[in-house]
Design an enzyme around this catalytic site. Structure first.
Site, short mmCIF file in Angstrom:
data_model
loop_
_atom_site.label_atom_id
_atom_site.label_comp_id
_atom_site.label_asym_id
_atom_site.label_seq_id
_atom_site.Cartn_x
_atom_site.Cartn_y
_atom_site.Cartn_z
CE1 TYR A 231 -0.53 -0.10 -7.34
CE2 TYR A 231 0.73 -1.35 -5.71
CZ TYR A 231 -0.44 -0.70 -6.09
OH TYR A 231 -1.50 -0.65 -5.23
CB SER B 47 0.50 -0.31 -1.80
OG SER B 47 0.71 -1.67 -2.06
P1 NAP Z 1 -10.00 -0.04 -8.71
O1 NAP Z 1 -11.10 -0.91 -8.25
O2 NAP Z 1 -9.34 -0.34 -10.02
O3 NAP Z 1 -10.54 1.48 -8.73
C1 NAP Z 1 -9.72 2.52 -9.18
C2 NAP Z 1 -10.52 3.82 -9.20
O4 NAP Z 1 -9.64 4.87 -9.62
C3 NAP Z 1 -11.68 3.81 -10.18
O5 NAP Z 1 -12.75 4.56 -9.61
C4 NAP Z 1 -11.12 4.54 -11.40
O6 NAP Z 1 -12.17 5.13 -12.15
C5 NAP Z 1 -10.21 5.57 -10.72
N1 NAP Z 1 -9.10 6.07 -11.55
C6 NAP Z 1 -8.13 5.35 -12.17
N2 NAP Z 1 -7.33 6.17 -12.85
C7 NAP Z 1 -7.78 7.44 -12.64
C8 NAP Z 1 -7.37 8.71 -13.09
N3 NAP Z 1 -6.31 8.88 -13.91
N4 NAP Z 1 -8.07 9.81 -12.69
C9 NAP Z 1 -9.15 9.68 -11.87
N5 NAP Z 1 -9.59 8.47 -11.42
C10 NAP Z 1 -8.91 7.38 -11.81
O7 NAP Z 1 -8.80 0.02 -7.66
P2 NAP Z 1 -8.79 -0.26 -6.07
O8 NAP Z 1 -8.33 -1.65 -5.84
O9 NAP Z 1 -10.03 0.22 -5.45
O10 NAP Z 1 -7.55 0.67 -5.65
C11 NAP Z 1 -7.71 1.96 -5.08
C12 NAP Z 1 -6.38 2.41 -4.50
O11 NAP Z 1 -5.96 1.50 -3.49
C13 NAP Z 1 -5.23 2.48 -5.52
O12 NAP Z 1 -4.41 3.58 -5.25
C14 NAP Z 1 -4.49 1.19 -5.27
O13 NAP Z 1 -3.14 1.26 -5.66
C15 NAP Z 1 -4.64 1.07 -3.77
N6 NAP Z 1 -4.44 -0.27 -3.25
C16 NAP Z 1 -5.28 -1.28 -3.59
C17 NAP Z 1 -5.06 -2.55 -3.07
C18 NAP Z 1 -5.98 -3.71 -3.37
O14 NAP Z 1 -5.69 -4.83 -2.89
N7 NAP Z 1 -7.06 -3.54 -4.11
C19 NAP Z 1 -3.97 -2.79 -2.22
C20 NAP Z 1 -3.13 -1.72 -1.92
C21 NAP Z 1 -3.37 -0.47 -2.42
P3 NAP Z 1 -12.01 5.49 -13.75
O15 NAP Z 1 -11.30 4.32 -14.38
O16 NAP Z 1 -13.38 5.73 -14.23
O17 NAP Z 1 -11.16 6.73 -13.79
#
Ligand code: NAP
Length: 257
Positions: free
Chosen positions: A161, A148
């Protein structure tokens, strides 16, 4: 004529993407599948996982699912063994599962701290502990950790985080240091602000939304599909001598004050 350059061709490879039932993980899974890889989707919620798999299959992609919690070491061991024996050896691992629990440090509970560290940092260690030895035995593997901008900078209310993502940056370098000699390439992607469920509270906050669009040189939020090209590069032969790098895909935020 095949329009894919061989350096970016993933045909015959299998990719496990953690946390890929929605958001960034699902976009990366679709992109890796379109580049030729077989896909293994992961998440905890079985119904959401099945729905995600159905959308990718409707696009003609080769998809399996593995429901497990990335913080649960025995469940990870079982799932990786099953994938390797019943689906295919894992060539590409994307450690993407992540959560956010916002609170100012003085209000942050131990549970909020530990859950975020477990899900966003320790998970990569636990999943790699199962996958990397198999890659090392095969003398081939690609690991991509989703970091991130918060691997570099901070904002109030997300100290847990930031600690996790900063740790994941250094874990990426440590993994690369130990495993590059076995022909594993371990690298990371640092997304800027992308519209997903995780960032929904920020998108819906008018003040934050205005601020981030002004703060981002590109002037907008990112679309998860804009992370696919970097992911394919880090999963493909094109990056065979790239190790321990963190590529920020952030519309220029970290480059500017
Ligand atoms: P999201 O839409 O909330 O999706 C998160 C995914 O992770 C879901 O499929 C969720 O499914 C799964 N998950 C959560 N906890 C889990 C666990 N303990 N075991 C297995 N699966 C799990 O999040 P996102 O925005 O796509 O983020 C994805 C990654 O990108 C993360 O690491 C986040 O920190 C990073 N990121 C995102 C952004 C952004 O702007 N969105 C920016 C920087 C970094 P279930 O709940 O069904 O398990």
């Amino acid at each position: 004529m095949n329009p894919t350059h061989p350096l970016f061709d993933l045909a015959g490879r299998t990719a496990l993407i953690t946390g890929s039932s929605q958001g960034i993980g699902l976009a990366l899974a679709r992109g890796l599948g379109q580049a030729g890889a077989g896909i293994v989707l992961n998440g905890r919620d079985q119904a959401r996982l099945a729905a995600a798999a159905a959308t990718l299959r409707a696009d003609g992609l080769n998809v399996a699912t593995a429901a497990f919690d990335v913080t649960d070491a025995p469940a990870i061991a079982n799932a990786v063994t099953r994938i390797e024996t019943e689906v295919a050896p894992i060539d590409i691992l994307v450690n993407n599962a992540g959560i956010q629990r916002r609170a100012l440090l003085t209000d942050m509970t131990e549970e909020q701290w530990r859950t975020v560290l477990d899900t966003n940092l320790t998970s990569a260690f636990l999943v790699c502990r199962q996958v990397a030895p198999r890659m090392i035995a095969r003398k081939r593997g690609k690991i991509i950790n989703i970091c991130s901008m918060m691997s570099e900078v901070s904002r109030p209310s997300i100290a847990n985080y930031c600690a996790a993502k900063g740790g994941l940056k250094m874990l990426t370098r440590a993994m690369a240091t130990e495993w590059a000699g076995s022909n594993l390439q371990v690298n990371a992607i640092g997304p800027g602000y992308f519209k997903t469920e995780l960032t929904k509270p920020l998108v819906e906050n008018v003040e934050f939304n205005d601020w981030i669009c002004k703060r981002t040189p590109a002037g907008r939020w990112g679309n998860p599909d804009e992370l696919i090209g970097t992911t394919i590069y880090l999963a493909a032969p094109a990056s065979n001598f790239v190790n321990g790098q963190i590529i920020y895909v952030d519309g220029g935020v970290l480059a500017s004050l």
